[in-house]
Design a protein around this motif. Sequence first.
Motif, PDB file in Angstrom:
ATOM      1  N   GLY A  96       0.888  -1.277   0.077  1.00 56.14           N
ATOM      2  CA  GLY A  96       0.176   0.147   0.024  1.00 56.14           C
ATOM      3  C   GLY A  96       0.855   1.156   0.040  1.00 56.14           C
ATOM      4  N   ALA A  97       2.110   1.265   0.060  1.00 55.28           N
ATOM      5  CA  ALA A  97       3.067   2.436  -0.043  1.00 55.28           C
ATOM      6  C   ALA A  97       2.790   3.307  -1.238  1.00 55.28           C
ATOM      7  CB  ALA A  97       4.301   1.882  -0.174  1.00 55.28           C
ATOM      8  N   GLY A  98       2.691   4.456  -1.196  1.00 47.54           N
ATOM      9  CA  GLY A  98       2.879   5.511  -2.335  1.00 47.54           C
ATOM     10  C   GLY A  98       4.034   6.264  -2.543  1.00 47.54           C
ATOM     11  N   VAL A  99       3.986   7.231  -3.412  1.00 50.76           N
ATOM     12  CA  VAL A  99       5.184   8.117  -3.811  1.00 50.76           C
ATOM     13  C   VAL A  99       5.719   8.769  -2.679  1.00 50.76           C
ATOM     14  CG1 VAL A  99       3.679  10.045  -4.435  1.00 50.76           C
ATOM     15  CG2 VAL A  99       5.947   9.430  -5.510  1.00 50.76           C
ATOM     16  N   PHE A 100       5.052   9.181  -1.704  1.00 55.36           N
ATOM     17  CA  PHE A 100       5.698   9.648  -0.517  1.00 55.36           C
ATOM     18  C   PHE A 100       6.398   8.932   0.504  1.00 55.36           C
ATOM     19  CE2 PHE A 100       1.880  12.758  -1.515  1.00 55.36           C
ATOM     20  CZ  PHE A 100       2.764  13.753  -2.282  1.00 55.36           C
ATOM     21  N   ASP A 101       5.955   7.469   0.726  1.00 54.78           N
ATOM     22  CA  ASP A 101       6.647   6.762   1.237  1.00 54.78           C
ATOM     23  C   ASP A 101       8.035   6.425   0.448  1.00 54.78           C
ATOM     24  OD1 ASP A 101       4.501   6.036   3.207  1.00 54.78           O
ATOM     25  OD2 ASP A 101       3.451   5.460   1.400  1.00 54.78           O
ATOM     26  N   LEU A 102       7.730   6.225  -0.618  1.00 56.47           N
ATOM     27  CA  LEU A 102       9.167   6.066  -1.576  1.00 56.47           C
ATOM     28  C   LEU A 102      10.251   7.234  -1.219  1.00 56.47           C
ATOM     29  CD1 LEU A 102      10.980   4.621  -3.641  1.00 56.47           C
ATOM     30  CD2 LEU A 102       9.506   6.009  -5.586  1.00 56.47           C
ATOM     31  N   TRP A 103       9.633   8.473  -1.378  1.00 58.77           N
ATOM     32  CA  TRP A 103      10.475   9.557  -1.208  1.00 58.77           C
ATOM     33  C   TRP A 103      11.013   9.823   0.266  1.00 58.77           C
ATOM     34  CZ3 TRP A 103       7.592  14.526  -3.198  1.00 58.77           C
ATOM     35  CH2 TRP A 103       7.577  14.696  -4.810  1.00 58.77           C
ATOM     36  N   ASN A 104      10.310   9.136   1.396  1.00 59.06           N
ATOM     37  CA  ASN A 104      10.850   9.284   2.666  1.00 59.06           C
ATOM     38  C   ASN A 104      12.032   8.170   2.505  1.00 59.06           C
ATOM     39  OD1 ASN A 104       9.124  11.073   3.566  1.00 59.06           O
ATOM     40  ND2 ASN A 104       7.517   9.751   4.176  1.00 59.06           N
ATOM     41  N   GLU A 105      11.742   6.835   2.108  1.00 60.98           N
ATOM     42  CA  GLU A 105      12.746   5.931   2.041  1.00 60.98           C
ATOM     43  C   GLU A 105      13.971   6.519   1.256  1.00 60.98           C
ATOM     44  OE1 GLU A 105      13.938   2.024   3.110  1.00 60.98           O
ATOM     45  OE2 GLU A 105      12.699   3.622   4.078  1.00 60.98           O
ATOM     46  N   ILE A 106      13.995   6.996   0.255  1.00 58.83           N
ATOM     47  CA  ILE A 106      15.001   7.670  -0.299  1.00 58.83           C
ATOM     48  C   ILE A 106      15.738   8.745   0.548  1.00 58.83           C
ATOM     49  CG2 ILE A 106      15.996   9.167  -2.294  1.00 58.83           C
ATOM     50  CD1 ILE A 106      13.395   7.622  -3.973  1.00 58.83           C
ATOM     51  N   GLU A 107      14.900   9.467   1.109  1.00 56.95           N
ATOM     52  CA  GLU A 107      15.852  10.535   2.060  1.00 56.95           C
ATOM     53  C   GLU A 107      16.426   9.840   3.157  1.00 56.95           C
ATOM     54  OE1 GLU A 107      17.245  14.036   3.228  1.00 56.95           O
ATOM     55  OE2 GLU A 107      15.972  13.469   1.388  1.00 56.95           O
ATOM     56  N   ARG A 108      15.763   8.653   3.566  1.00 54.27           N
ATOM     57  CA  ARG A 108      16.393   8.097   5.026  1.00 54.27           C
ATOM     58  C   ARG A 108      17.717   7.696   4.401  1.00 54.27           C
ATOM     59  NH1 ARG A 108      16.917   3.031   6.865  1.00 54.27           N
ATOM     60  NH2 ARG A 108      16.087   1.827   4.900  1.00 54.27           N
ATOM     61  N   ILE A 109      17.822   6.771   3.244  1.00 55.32           N
ATOM     62  CA  ILE A 109      18.978   6.221   2.785  1.00 55.32           C
ATOM     63  C   ILE A 109      19.929   7.090   2.436  1.00 55.32           C
ATOM     64  CG2 ILE A 109      19.830   4.604   1.101  1.00 55.32           C
ATOM     65  CD1 ILE A 109      17.179   3.157   1.274  1.00 55.32           C
ATOM     66  N   CYS A 110      19.581   8.110   1.823  1.00 52.06           N
ATOM     67  CA  CYS A 110      20.491   9.234   1.042  1.00 52.06           C
ATOM     68  C   CYS A 110      21.008  10.542   1.748  1.00 52.06           C
ATOM     69  CB  CYS A 110      20.070   9.652  -0.168  1.00 52.06           C
ATOM     70  SG  CYS A 110      19.716   8.258  -1.321  1.00 52.06           S
ATOM     71  N   ALA A 111      20.379  10.469   3.148  1.00 52.58           N
ATOM     72  CA  ALA A 111      20.429  11.664   3.902  1.00 52.58           C
ATOM     73  C   ALA A 111      21.761  12.304   4.150  1.00 52.58           C
ATOM     74  CB  ALA A 111      19.723  11.651   5.243  1.00 52.58           C
ATOM     75  N   ASP A 112      22.762  11.527   4.240  1.00 48.06           N
ATOM     76  CA  ASP A 112      24.117  11.862   4.333  1.00 48.06           C
ATOM     77  C   ASP A 112      24.943  12.098   3.002  1.00 48.06           C
ATOM     78  OD1 ASP A 112      23.941  11.716   7.114  1.00 48.06           O
ATOM     79  OD2 ASP A 112      24.701   9.671   7.009  1.00 48.06           O
ATOM     80  N   GLU A 113      24.180  11.897   1.972  1.00 46.60           N
ATOM     81  CA  GLU A 113      24.861  12.136   0.590  1.00 46.60           C
ATOM     82  C   GLU A 113      24.669  13.666   0.285  1.00 46.60           C
ATOM     83  OE1 GLU A 113      26.529  10.856  -3.260  1.00 46.60           O
ATOM     84  OE2 GLU A 113      26.512  10.412  -1.201  1.00 46.60           O
ATOM     85  N   PRO A 114      25.827  14.351  -0.052  1.00 51.62           N
ATOM     86  CA  PRO A 114      25.557  15.883  -0.163  1.00 51.62           C
ATOM     87  C   PRO A 114      24.730  16.298  -1.617  1.00 51.62           C
ATOM     88  CG  PRO A 114      27.806  15.266  -0.716  1.00 51.62           C
ATOM     89  CD  PRO A 114      27.088  13.852  -0.161  1.00 51.62           C
ATOM     90  N   ASP A 115      24.327  17.487  -1.632  1.00 53.05           N
ATOM     91  CA  ASP A 115      23.640  17.999  -2.680  1.00 53.05           C
ATOM     92  C   ASP A 115      22.620  17.260  -3.066  1.00 53.05           C
ATOM     93  OD1 ASP A 115      23.571  20.206  -4.223  1.00 53.05           O
ATOM     94  OD2 ASP A 115      24.619  19.355  -5.835  1.00 53.05           O
ATOM     95  N   PHE A 116      21.728  16.825  -2.164  1.00 50.91           N
ATOM     96  CA  PHE A 116      20.519  16.024  -2.720  1.00 50.91           C
ATOM     97  C   PHE A 116      20.852  14.746  -3.581  1.00 50.91           C
ATOM     98  CE2 PHE A 116      19.029  20.166  -1.646  1.00 50.91           C
ATOM     99  CZ  PHE A 116      17.841  19.952  -0.772  1.00 50.91           C
ATOM    100  N   GLY A 117      22.129  14.307  -3.538  1.00 50.00           N
ATOM    101  CA  GLY A 117      22.405  13.068  -4.380  1.00 50.00           C
ATOM    102  C   GLY A 117      21.638  12.072  -3.819  1.00 50.00           C
ATOM    103  N   GLY A 118      21.584  10.819  -4.938  1.00 55.07           N
ATOM    104  CA  GLY A 118      20.487   9.899  -4.811  1.00 55.07           C
ATOM    105  C   GLY A 118      21.392   8.427  -4.858  1.00 55.07           C
TER     106      GLY A 118
END
Length: 307
Positions: free
Chosen positions: A99-121
């Motif tokens: 049941g996850a949606g796009v905002f759940d995906l965005w939150n997961e990307i942010e959780r994993i990439c939070a330490d990557e500078p300049d919004f890197g993914g």
Amino acid sequence: MISKTEQLPAFDRFIAIDWSGARGKRYAGIAVALCGAGDAAPRLVTPPAGWWSRTAVAAWLRDAVVGQGGVFGQGGALVGIDCAFSLPFAVAGRSLPDGAGVFDLWNEIERICADEPDFGGVPFTEHPLHGAGYWRGGPQPDHYQDPHRATERACRDEGLGSPQSPYKLIGSKQVGKGGLAGMRVLRALRAAAPDAVAVWPFDPVAPGRTVFAEIYPRLFLKQTGFGQRKIRDGADLDAALAQLGAGPLGVGGTVSDHDSDALVSAAGLRWLAQRPGLWQPVGLDDTARTREGWILGVGAPVPAASG
């Protein structure tokens, strides 16, 4: 999404961003173009220190939305970014809760990439769970399926271009890293100004809100007759702008294709903005609205170019 009874938004400004997902501190591949209502030629926005970073683009957008600094005006802006706003959920959904949606995906990307500078993914593509669907290097792996979202397939079927799968990280045309970086930026902007920002088609489109939409510059270039050719000449740029109802920019000599993509896309956004059916394209189902997103202009009635 916008209902049939809602008033179509009237935008004061149209902003197009040619994007990059590269690692580093600044990128030649980012360009920002802006135009107002009417038919004046779009113009490039001068980057700080001579080069754009993703952080600088996000700060410029945030200040313009939150600070109402005269960039967007009172009626909001239509902002197009040349990146995927989501991933094909046939693959991404395997590593997300049911049941996850796009905002759940965005939150997961942010959780994993939070330490990557300049919004890197990039860390998301290397994650042991979420990175399993990517083709990151070497020969095509057996597991790779070249997944596409419905909007990418529709874009190809309409003859508007052939967007790459965001899971293919091979070659100069790969778009996956840029999409992940863009999703991090969109998440931050939406959090900074939740009442002023709408990310289409996930949020309602309403008058007065600044609307962020996914764009594909090739869609606009196809409408101007340039097909698969990049525009790298000032005269060709003016000819393309004329097809989209915009006056000439009058730049002589060579033009970078990043600049021309942004300029043509800004004029193209203005050209499309009030077309009936734009915000309710054919094919925009619940999966696209809540999970995968949509490229603006795909599946919508497109007027004839000005000629």
